[in-house]
Design a protein around this motif. Sequence first.
Motif, PDB file in Angstrom:
ATOM      1  N   GLN A 157       0.858  -1.178   0.000  1.00  0.00           N
ATOM      2  CA  GLN A 157       0.000   0.000   0.000  1.00  0.00           C
ATOM      3  C   GLN A 157       0.891   1.223   0.000  1.00  0.00           C
ATOM      4  O   GLN A 157       1.696   1.406   0.917  1.00  0.00           O
ATOM      5  CB  GLN A 157      -0.907  -0.004   1.216  1.00  0.00           C
ATOM      6  N   MET A 158       0.769   2.030  -1.039  1.00  0.00           N
ATOM      7  CA  MET A 158       1.637   3.210  -1.177  1.00  0.00           C
ATOM      8  C   MET A 158       0.824   4.393  -1.660  1.00  0.00           C
ATOM      9  O   MET A 158      -0.110   4.227  -2.446  1.00  0.00           O
ATOM     10  CB  MET A 158       2.761   2.900  -2.170  1.00  0.00           C
ATOM     11  N   SER A 159       1.201   5.570  -1.223  1.00  0.00           N
ATOM     12  CA  SER A 159       0.524   6.766  -1.695  1.00  0.00           C
ATOM     13  C   SER A 159       1.015   7.156  -3.088  1.00  0.00           C
ATOM     14  O   SER A 159       0.290   7.761  -3.866  1.00  0.00           O
ATOM     15  CB  SER A 159       0.735   7.922  -0.724  1.00  0.00           C
ATOM     16  N   LYS A 160       2.280   6.798  -3.414  1.00  0.00           N
ATOM     17  CA  LYS A 160       2.852   7.046  -4.743  1.00  0.00           C
ATOM     18  C   LYS A 160       3.618   5.812  -5.178  1.00  0.00           C
ATOM     19  O   LYS A 160       4.194   5.104  -4.356  1.00  0.00           O
ATOM     20  CB  LYS A 160       3.821   8.228  -4.707  1.00  0.00           C
ATOM     21  N   ASP A 206       3.593  -0.434  -6.376  1.00  0.00           N
ATOM     22  CA  ASP A 206       2.436   0.452  -6.362  1.00  0.00           C
ATOM     23  C   ASP A 206       1.364  -0.276  -5.558  1.00  0.00           C
ATOM     24  O   ASP A 206       1.563  -1.424  -5.165  1.00  0.00           O
ATOM     25  CB  ASP A 206       1.966   0.729  -7.792  1.00  0.00           C
ATOM     26  N   ASP A 207       0.245   0.351  -5.325  1.00  0.00           N
ATOM     27  CA  ASP A 207      -0.814  -0.299  -4.560  1.00  0.00           C
ATOM     28  C   ASP A 207      -1.156  -1.659  -5.169  1.00  0.00           C
ATOM     29  O   ASP A 207      -1.603  -1.740  -6.316  1.00  0.00           O
ATOM     30  CB  ASP A 207      -2.074   0.574  -4.520  1.00  0.00           C
TER      31      ASP A 207
END
Length: 170
Positions: A71-74, A92-93
């Motif tokens: 889980q990543m914001s970017k 990436d997500d």
Amino acid sequence: MKTILLAGVVLSICGAAMPAQAQTSAAEQQALMKQLDQLMQNPQKPKQDVHLALKGCHAEQIIRDRDADVQMSKALAVSYGGSNSGWAVRMDDGFFELKMSFDWAAVTTLSYAPDKGDDDEPPHYQIKIAKRKKGSSTTFELPLYTSNEATVKDVVRRLEKLRQSCGGVN
């Protein structure tokens, strides 16, 4: 005159045979990649792919998970290496990808061993690829999801043949 004619015939036969040998090598690499794709697929992880791309004397292992616990914001992408070897990671997500490339000439040994697997993996074999280049050494593994040791031995034999044809380090 007969010597020149004979030399011309021999050269034309040898020249005609060379492309066929190259095609056979490419065909063997394609067949080996196809078999490895099937054997490296973890039956308990259908959204994860492991692939060994063979391109002549160069190889690239690609591990791709389309259902990763990420889980990543970017998105993130990092890489390291030169023209013949290195690695790259993309995340990436819900997505993870790792690429590791090498030349067969840098591979020093190929071996295999059974692996009982983690909780989420069935028992399988691991092919261990060890390489050395300019004072550094790296070992990585290819999982083969089969209980048939004869199949694993055959794959290792074919990879070893490729390694030796590329001038692999002894």
